[in-house]
Design an enzyme around this catalytic site. Sequence first.
Site, mmCIF file in Angstrom:
data_model
loop_
_atom_site.group_PDB
_atom_site.id
_atom_site.type_symbol
_atom_site.label_atom_id
_atom_site.label_comp_id
_atom_site.label_asym_id
_atom_site.label_seq_id
_atom_site.Cartn_x
_atom_site.Cartn_y
_atom_site.Cartn_z
ATOM 1 N N HIS A 51 2.478 25.414 -33.422
ATOM 2 C CA HIS A 51 2.465 26.361 -34.537
ATOM 3 C C HIS A 51 2.630 25.582 -35.851
ATOM 4 O O HIS A 51 2.926 24.386 -35.841
ATOM 5 C CB HIS A 51 3.586 27.401 -34.383
ATOM 6 C CG HIS A 51 4.954 26.817 -34.351
ATOM 7 N ND1 HIS A 51 5.704 26.701 -33.211
ATOM 8 C CD2 HIS A 51 5.710 26.283 -35.340
ATOM 9 C CE1 HIS A 51 6.863 26.135 -33.480
ATOM 10 N NE2 HIS A 51 6.885 25.869 -34.767
HETATM 11 C C1 T46 Z 1 9.677 24.173 -35.060
HETATM 12 C C2 T46 Z 1 9.890 23.322 -33.858
HETATM 13 C C3 T46 Z 1 10.173 21.897 -34.208
HETATM 14 C C4 T46 Z 1 15.266 31.913 -32.920
HETATM 15 O O1 T46 Z 1 15.635 33.063 -32.604
HETATM 16 N N1 T46 Z 1 15.881 31.268 -33.963
HETATM 17 C C5 T46 Z 1 15.538 30.010 -34.343
HETATM 18 O O2 T46 Z 1 16.129 29.479 -35.309
HETATM 19 C C6 T46 Z 1 14.489 29.341 -33.622
HETATM 20 C C7 T46 Z 1 14.068 27.944 -34.032
HETATM 21 C C8 T46 Z 1 13.876 29.998 -32.588
HETATM 22 N N2 T46 Z 1 14.268 31.258 -32.253
HETATM 23 C C9 T46 Z 1 13.622 31.920 -31.116
HETATM 24 C C10 T46 Z 1 12.153 32.242 -31.291
HETATM 25 C C11 T46 Z 1 11.624 32.148 -29.873
HETATM 26 O O3 T46 Z 1 11.803 33.382 -29.234
HETATM 27 O O4 T46 Z 1 13.709 31.032 -30.011
HETATM 28 C C12 T46 Z 1 12.536 31.118 -29.216
HETATM 29 C C13 T46 Z 1 11.902 29.751 -29.074
HETATM 30 O O5 T46 Z 1 11.317 29.381 -30.334
HETATM 31 P P1 T46 Z 1 9.908 28.600 -30.423
HETATM 32 O O6 T46 Z 1 9.051 28.983 -29.283
HETATM 33 O O7 T46 Z 1 9.366 28.787 -31.807
HETATM 34 O O8 T46 Z 1 10.420 27.088 -30.221
HETATM 35 P P2 T46 Z 1 9.597 25.744 -30.395
HETATM 36 O O9 T46 Z 1 10.401 24.695 -29.726
HETATM 37 O O10 T46 Z 1 8.186 25.909 -29.996
HETATM 38 O O11 T46 Z 1 9.614 25.483 -31.985
HETATM 39 C C14 T46 Z 1 10.833 25.194 -32.651
HETATM 40 C C15 T46 Z 1 10.955 26.021 -33.933
HETATM 41 O O12 T46 Z 1 10.780 27.420 -33.654
HETATM 42 C C16 T46 Z 1 9.931 25.629 -34.966
HETATM 43 O O13 T46 Z 1 10.272 26.181 -36.219
HETATM 44 O O14 T46 Z 1 9.152 23.706 -36.056
HETATM 45 O O15 T46 Z 1 10.898 23.820 -32.973
#
Ligand code: T46
Length: 137
Positions: A51
């Site tokens: 993303h």
């Molecule tokens: C990024 C990379 C480096 C939350 O509720 N609060 C938060 O602060 C974050 C970061 C995530 N979430 C929730 C949203 C999703 O339901 O946790 C779940 C996993 O998040 P995501 O699939 O976006 O995780 P990554 O590892 O793909 O990405 C993360 C960050 O979201 C993103 O901003 O830049 O790490």
Amino acid sequence: MLGAKELVDLRVIGDERGSLIALEQGQNIPFDIKRAYYIFGTQPDVSRGFHAHRRLEQMAICVSGSCKMIIDDGETRETVLLDSSTKALIIRNMLWREMHEFSPDCVLLVFASEHFNESDYIRSYDQFIREVKNGKA
Ligand code: T46
């Protein structure tokens, strides 16, 4: 694309007891911090990210273990190995990111300039490219 300003060597304060790194808003963190989170216990062969963010800026430090971060500005794709707790990667807005090859002991600590906001995410690569092109128009 990623210059010295994006991959920063953090100053280590060391003495006979070991090492310490201080992170300070406005000093080595180039934005006001609204949030911090960390990614750990990543299962084998799992990749994350895929993303971009419209506004969010972040700083990522692999405080244990290693992982690879792909950063893509819509024209150039670069892979950065994060394998040291003394290196910080600044991730500006409107950059596609992917994280691969997490070591079992990887702990990726991230500081963020904004509170969590799902509407700031661009989770489709095609949409990301459209918004990059619109921004340059
Ligand atoms: C990024 C990379 C480096 C939350 O509720 N609060 C938060 O602060 C974050 C970061 C995530 N979430 C929730 C949203 C999703 O339901 O946790 C779940 C996993 O998040 P995501 O699939 O976006 O995780 P990554 O590892 O793909 O990405 C993360 C960050 O979201 C993103 O901003 O830049 O790490």
